[in-house]
Structures are given as C-alpha cells and as structure tokens.
Design a protein around this motif. Structure first.
Motif, short mmCIF file in Angstrom:
data_model
loop_
_atom_site.label_atom_id
_atom_site.label_comp_id
_atom_site.label_asym_id
_atom_site.label_seq_id
_atom_site.Cartn_x
_atom_site.Cartn_y
_atom_site.Cartn_z
N PHE A 171 0.84 -1.20 0.00
CA PHE A 171 0.00 0.00 0.00
C PHE A 171 0.88 1.25 0.00
CE2 PHE A 171 -4.04 -1.79 2.26
CZ PHE A 171 -4.05 -2.86 1.37
N THR A 172 0.41 2.27 -0.70
CA THR A 172 1.10 3.56 -0.72
C THR A 172 0.09 4.67 -0.47
OG1 THR A 172 2.73 2.74 -2.31
CG2 THR A 172 2.57 5.12 -2.02
N LEU A 173 0.38 5.47 0.55
CA LEU A 173 -0.50 6.58 0.90
C LEU A 173 0.13 7.89 0.44
CD1 LEU A 173 -3.04 7.57 2.35
CD2 LEU A 173 -1.77 7.49 4.50
N SER A 174 -0.67 8.72 -0.22
CA SER A 174 -0.19 10.01 -0.68
C SER A 174 -1.29 11.04 -0.49
CB SER A 174 0.24 9.94 -2.14
OG SER A 174 -0.85 9.57 -2.96
N ARG A 175 -0.92 12.31 -0.60
CA ARG A 175 -1.92 13.36 -0.48
C ARG A 175 -1.65 14.47 -1.49
NH1 ARG A 175 -1.82 15.18 5.53
NH2 ARG A 175 -3.41 16.64 4.79
N ASP A 176 -2.75 15.02 -1.96
CA ASP A 176 -2.70 16.18 -2.84
C ASP A 176 -3.38 17.31 -2.09
OD1 ASP A 176 -3.05 18.15 -4.75
OD2 ASP A 176 -3.52 16.76 -6.35
N ASN A 177 -2.58 18.14 -1.47
CA ASN A 177 -3.15 19.18 -0.62
C ASN A 177 -3.91 20.24 -1.42
OD1 ASN A 177 -2.30 18.04 1.79
ND2 ASN A 177 -0.31 19.05 1.71
N ALA A 178 -3.55 20.42 -2.66
CA ALA A 178 -4.28 21.37 -3.49
C ALA A 178 -5.72 20.91 -3.72
CB ALA A 178 -3.57 21.55 -4.82
N LYS A 179 -5.92 19.61 -3.68
CA LYS A 179 -7.26 19.04 -3.89
C LYS A 179 -7.90 18.57 -2.59
CE LYS A 179 -6.30 17.47 -8.61
NZ LYS A 179 -6.28 16.31 -9.54
N ASN A 180 -7.20 18.76 -1.47
CA ASN A 180 -7.71 18.28 -0.18
C ASN A 180 -8.09 16.81 -0.24
OD1 ASN A 180 -7.46 20.87 0.91
ND2 ASN A 180 -9.51 21.43 0.21
N THR A 181 -7.23 16.03 -0.86
CA THR A 181 -7.53 14.63 -1.09
C THR A 181 -6.33 13.76 -0.74
OG1 THR A 181 -9.08 15.19 -2.87
CG2 THR A 181 -8.28 12.93 -2.81
N VAL A 182 -6.61 12.62 -0.15
CA VAL A 182 -5.57 11.62 0.06
C VAL A 182 -5.93 10.37 -0.73
CG1 VAL A 182 -4.86 12.47 2.32
CG2 VAL A 182 -6.65 10.75 2.17
N TYR A 183 -4.88 9.64 -1.10
CA TYR A 183 -5.06 8.47 -1.94
C TYR A 183 -4.36 7.27 -1.28
CZ TYR A 183 -6.02 12.13 -5.34
OH TYR A 183 -6.52 13.25 -5.97
N LEU A 184 -5.02 6.15 -1.32
CA LEU A 184 -4.41 4.92 -0.84
C LEU A 184 -4.35 3.95 -2.02
CD1 LEU A 184 -3.28 3.42 1.63
CD2 LEU A 184 -5.54 2.40 1.92
N GLN A 185 -3.15 3.81 -2.56
CA GLN A 185 -2.93 2.86 -3.65
C GLN A 185 -2.66 1.50 -3.05
OE1 GLN A 185 -3.06 3.31 -7.10
NE2 GLN A 185 -2.84 1.08 -7.13
N MET A 186 -3.48 0.54 -3.39
CA MET A 186 -3.36 -0.81 -2.83
C MET A 186 -3.03 -1.79 -3.94
SD MET A 186 -6.59 -0.73 -0.19
CE MET A 186 -7.81 -0.78 -1.48
N ASN A 187 -1.87 -2.37 -3.86
CA ASN A 187 -1.40 -3.33 -4.86
C ASN A 187 -1.26 -4.72 -4.24
OD1 ASN A 187 -1.16 -1.22 -6.75
ND2 ASN A 187 0.94 -0.81 -6.11
N ASN A 188 -1.22 -5.71 -5.10
CA ASN A 188 -1.06 -7.10 -4.65
C ASN A 188 -2.04 -7.41 -3.52
OD1 ASN A 188 -0.02 -9.68 -4.49
ND2 ASN A 188 1.68 -9.07 -3.16
N LEU A 189 -3.29 -7.11 -3.75
CA LEU A 189 -4.30 -7.29 -2.72
C LEU A 189 -4.50 -8.77 -2.39
CD1 LEU A 189 -6.75 -4.54 -3.89
CD2 LEU A 189 -5.82 -4.74 -1.57
N LYS A 190 -4.81 -9.00 -1.13
CA LYS A 190 -5.02 -10.35 -0.63
C LYS A 190 -6.43 -10.47 -0.05
CE LYS A 190 -0.17 -10.47 0.81
NZ LYS A 190 0.77 -10.67 1.94
#
Length: 122
Positions: free
Chosen positions: A68-87
């Motif tokens: 999982f990778t967590l990131s944020r775009d403060n200009a959009k007031n949004t955070v993203y959780l990229q989830m790979n290789n899900l189980k």
C-alpha cells in the motif's frame, strides 16, 4: 468540522489493485494528518496507513507495508491509498480519518468518513 468522503472501493481478485480516495470538505493541508483504518467483519478496526500534514512522513501497518502507498494532494484536499497485490485478508470496510497529529491510534482521530467496502476474492 471536517467532512470526509471515501471512494474507490470495490471487488477485485487477489493480486489486483485498487486506489481509494478521500476528499475533505475543508482545507486539510496545513491542519490535519490523514489516515486509513479498516474493519473486517467480526474484527476490531485496525490501522492501515497514515500521512503527515506535509506528506513528508508516512506510517504503514506491517500487514500492508510494501503493498500500500498513501499520498496526499493538498491542493485538492484529497488523500489516496494505492493498494497493490491485494489479498483476501485485505477485505474490509476502509475508513478515512483526520487528526491534528500523526498517529496509529484511532482514538486520536477526530473526523471520520462513512467508509468504503473493499472485497478481495481468492
């Protein structure tokens, strides 16, 4: 008051990927650390990932680290959780949360979204 809205959940096969989004109703970039928690049926809510105000620091639960990778775009007031290789064990309702400080403890988060379902099939 901060209103959080999650999106991006769904049904995916094991090994697949999903990206969750959490949009905040107010500017969060200089005020709130953001996190994702998850709760599977019959289990307590557990920490998954958190990101600091600036986005410079992230914390991951051991169970998701490297996938999982967590990131944020403060200009959009949004955070993203990229989830790979899900189980299949990633199956849960995923909740976005906001806090004045970076933490792995849900009790320190003041605002919560309604949750989005992630289901991973084997």
């Amino acid at each position: 008051q901060v209103h959080l809205v999650e999106s991006g959940g769904g049904l995916v096969q094991a090994g697949g990927s999903l990206r969750l989004s959490c949009a905040a109703s107010v500017r969060t970039s200089s005020t709130y650390a953001m996190a994702w928690f998850r709760q599977a049926p019959g289990y307590e809510r557990e920490f998954a990932a958190a990101i600091a105000l600036s986005g410079s620091s992230t914390i991951y639960a051991d169970s998701v680290k490297g996938r999982f990778t967590l990131s944020r775009d403060n200009a959009k007031n949004t955070v993203y959780l990229q989830m790979n290789n899900l189980k299949p064990e990633d199956t849960a309702v995923y909740y976005c949360a906001a806090s004045r400080s970076l933490s792995v403890y849900d009790r320190q988060y003041d605002y919560w979204g309604q949750g989005t379902q992630v289901t991973v099939t084997s």
